[in-house]
Enzyme design. Structure first.
Site, PDB file in Angstrom:
ATOM      1  N   ASP A 248      11.299  -0.310  -1.038  1.00  0.00           N
ATOM      2  CA  ASP A 248      10.995  -1.795  -1.546  1.00  0.00           C
ATOM      3  C   ASP A 248      11.909  -2.272  -2.378  1.00  0.00           C
ATOM      4  O   ASP A 248      11.759  -3.492  -2.365  1.00  0.00           O
ATOM      5  CB  ASP A 248       9.903  -2.012  -1.934  1.00  0.00           C
TER       6      ASP A 248
ATOM      7  N   PRO B   1       0.816  -1.326   0.213  1.00  0.00           N
ATOM      8  CA  PRO B   1       0.014   0.156   0.079  1.00  0.00           C
ATOM      9  C   PRO B   1       0.943   1.359  -0.057  1.00  0.00           C
ATOM     10  O   PRO B   1       1.881   1.275   0.483  1.00  0.00           O
ATOM     11  CB  PRO B   1      -0.932  -0.071   1.435  1.00  0.00           C
TER      12      PRO B   1
ATOM     13  N   ARG C 108      -0.818   7.821   0.599  1.00  0.00           N
ATOM     14  CA  ARG C 108      -1.836   8.618   0.610  1.00  0.00           C
ATOM     15  C   ARG C 108      -2.835   8.322  -0.514  1.00  0.00           C
ATOM     16  O   ARG C 108      -3.714   9.328  -0.755  1.00  0.00           O
ATOM     17  CB  ARG C 108      -1.142  10.284  -0.115  1.00  0.00           C
TER      18      ARG C 108
HETATM   19  P1  CNA Z   1       2.168   8.716  -1.736  1.00  0.00           P
HETATM   20  O1  CNA Z   1       2.241   9.939  -1.204  1.00  0.00           O
HETATM   21  O2  CNA Z   1       1.422   7.566  -1.148  1.00  0.00           O
HETATM   22  O3  CNA Z   1       1.714   8.925  -3.145  1.00  0.00           O
HETATM   23  C1  CNA Z   1       1.301   7.874  -3.969  1.00  0.00           C
HETATM   24  C2  CNA Z   1       0.685   8.093  -5.407  1.00  0.00           C
HETATM   25  O4  CNA Z   1       0.462   7.281  -6.039  1.00  0.00           O
HETATM   26  C3  CNA Z   1      -0.925   8.587  -4.896  1.00  0.00           C
HETATM   27  O5  CNA Z   1      -0.967  10.024  -5.381  1.00  0.00           O
HETATM   28  C4  CNA Z   1      -1.728   7.498  -5.700  1.00  0.00           C
HETATM   29  O6  CNA Z   1      -2.893   8.386  -6.367  1.00  0.00           O
HETATM   30  C5  CNA Z   1      -0.771   7.221  -6.514  1.00  0.00           C
HETATM   31  N1  CNA Z   1      -1.095   5.715  -7.201  1.00  0.00           N
HETATM   32  C6  CNA Z   1      -1.350   4.749  -6.132  1.00  0.00           C
HETATM   33  N2  CNA Z   1      -1.671   3.473  -7.040  1.00  0.00           N
HETATM   34  C7  CNA Z   1      -1.345   3.771  -8.245  1.00  0.00           C
HETATM   35  C8  CNA Z   1      -1.548   3.029  -9.541  1.00  0.00           C
HETATM   36  N3  CNA Z   1      -1.748   1.750  -9.463  1.00  0.00           N
HETATM   37  N4  CNA Z   1      -1.272   3.858 -10.629  1.00  0.00           N
HETATM   38  C9  CNA Z   1      -0.828   5.176 -10.907  1.00  0.00           C
HETATM   39  N5  CNA Z   1      -0.771   5.712  -9.392  1.00  0.00           N
HETATM   40  C10 CNA Z   1      -1.221   5.320  -8.354  1.00  0.00           C
HETATM   41  O7  CNA Z   1       3.572   8.294  -2.041  1.00  0.00           O
HETATM   42  P2  CNA Z   1       4.947   9.179  -2.342  1.00  0.00           P
HETATM   43  O8  CNA Z   1       5.927   8.088  -2.806  1.00  0.00           O
HETATM   44  O9  CNA Z   1       4.651  10.182  -3.253  1.00  0.00           O
HETATM   45  O10 CNA Z   1       5.269   9.577  -1.117  1.00  0.00           O
HETATM   46  C11 CNA Z   1       6.654   9.588  -0.543  1.00  0.00           C
HETATM   47  C12 CNA Z   1       6.688   8.576   0.790  1.00  0.00           C
HETATM   48  C13 CNA Z   1       5.912   7.144   0.343  1.00  0.00           C
HETATM   49  C14 CNA Z   1       8.157   8.001   0.834  1.00  0.00           C
HETATM   50  O11 CNA Z   1       8.437   8.430   1.942  1.00  0.00           O
HETATM   51  C15 CNA Z   1       8.029   6.537   0.915  1.00  0.00           C
HETATM   52  O12 CNA Z   1       9.136   6.073   1.434  1.00  0.00           O
HETATM   53  C16 CNA Z   1       6.819   6.063   1.215  1.00  0.00           C
HETATM   54  N6  CNA Z   1       6.432   4.835   0.856  1.00  0.00           N
HETATM   55  C17 CNA Z   1       6.869   3.909   0.093  1.00  0.00           C
HETATM   56  C18 CNA Z   1       6.533   2.744  -0.218  1.00  0.00           C
HETATM   57  C19 CNA Z   1       7.142   1.558  -0.963  1.00  0.00           C
HETATM   58  O13 CNA Z   1       8.429   1.601  -0.857  1.00  0.00           O
HETATM   59  N7  CNA Z   1       6.595   1.034  -2.038  1.00  0.00           N
HETATM   60  C20 CNA Z   1       5.213   2.400   0.304  1.00  0.00           C
HETATM   61  C21 CNA Z   1       4.595   3.254   0.979  1.00  0.00           C
HETATM   62  C22 CNA Z   1       5.050   4.594   1.449  1.00  0.00           C
END
Ligand code: CNA
Length: 260
Positions: free
Chosen positions: A111, A36, A39
């Site tokens: 990740d 997940p 935001r």
């Molecule tokens: P965020 O703020 O959670 O934004 C993620 C964005 O991705 C959102 O605006 C969503 O609308 C969009 N989104 C989600 N799924 C999809 C999809 N399938 N297709 C297109 N768009 C999509 O995350 P950011 O990365 O902008 O914020 C930075 C944070 C999140 C960092 O500090 C990370 O370390 C942190 N984070 C990382 C992970 C990971 O490593 N996978 C997971 C959760 C949080």
């Protein structure tokens, strides 16, 4: 008004024309791998429980490492088991194939999925979850993710360093902490010299990364944003596509003649 498929065609043309592409990725590129983001409105970790945000701050972790790892017990196995998505594989191919000019992936993700997909030049702005370290400044002990997860699953909350007894922490950047040495400067060098910044799956609200489109555009680069939710840069982008990333990656790969 241009349709989504027109927009994807136009993104493919921009990618073909570009000789120095940099991609900036966020948690949205990994949601389809089962991790997940923070935001997204329903599935995002903050949307489900805003109080968890505090655990990811320097002060929150130091004050409540047990709470951090109680939550970690729920989410860490998902990180460990995740496999790269089509969108990760698309970026890896853009780097490997000489006819495309992808120079570097700058990621906010922790990740490790870009590396698992085969991307070589990855700058991790917020560190990585695959390793951890002792929080005592005088203890050099390091740990692998498997070891940390095993301790947490056995109920060691928080896991403690076997050498000195201090709390073990993952090698990620918590809110309020400095970025890893040199990562920002290296990223800015790529941004200054790229002709296209391809943003994938980021809300573009976490600074200083959220300034990166400004840096690239200030040096003449074009900007493409692929993200489900709107961002502060959409109106200035050459193209902004609000569709799931894997769907867009699949269409781009077809249009660019890459095997899916
Ligand atoms: P965020 O703020 O959670 O934004 C993620 C964005 O991705 C959102 O605006 C969503 O609308 C969009 N989104 C989600 N799924 C999809 C999809 N399938 N297709 C297109 N768009 C999509 O995350 P950011 O990365 O902008 O914020 C930075 C944070 C999140 C960092 O500090 C990370 O370390 C942190 N984070 C990382 C992970 C990971 O490593 N996978 C997971 C959760 C949080």
């Amino acid at each position: 008004m241009s349709t989504d498929s027109n927009r994807i065609e136009s993104v493919a043309s921009i990618i073909k024309e570009s000789r120095g592409i940099v991609s900036l990725t966020g948690a949205g590129i990994s949601t389809s791998a089962g991790i997940p983001d923070f935001r997204s409105p329903e599935e995002g970790l903050w949307a489900k429980d805003p109080s968890k945000m505090m655990l990811f701050t320097d002060v929150g972790f130091a004050g409540n490492p047990k709470g951090f790892y109680e939550f970690g017990r729920e989410i860490l196995p998902g990180f460990q088991n995740a496999r790269p998505t089509l969108a990760h594989r698309f970026l890896s191919r853009l780097e490997q194939e000489d006819s495309f000019g992808l120079k570097c992936v700058i990621t906010q993700n922790i990740d490790g999925l870009h590396q698992k997909a085969g991307s070589k030049n990855v700058i991790e702005m917020h560190g990585g979850l695959s390793t951890g370290r002792c929080t005592s400044r005088t203890c050099p002990k390091e740990f692998g993710l498997e070891d940390i997860i095993r301790r947490v699953e056995e109920g060691e909350l928080p896991p403690l360093c076997p050498e000195c007894g201090a709390v073990i922490r993952p090698d990620i950047v918590l809110f309020g902490e400095e970025l890893p040495g040199g990562a920002y400067q290296r990223a800015v060098e790529y941004l200054k010299h790229c002709d296209l910044l391809l943003v994938m799956g980021s809300s573009l609200v976490v600074y200083p990364v959220a300034d990166m489109p400004e840096v690239a555009m200030g040096h003449g680069a074009r900007l493409i944003i692929i993200n489900l939710q709107p961002t502060q840069y959409d109106s200035r982008a050459d193209a902004a596509i609000r569709l799931p990333l894997d769907e867009v990656a699949e269409k781009l790969m077809e249009t660019l003649g890459m095997a899916v």
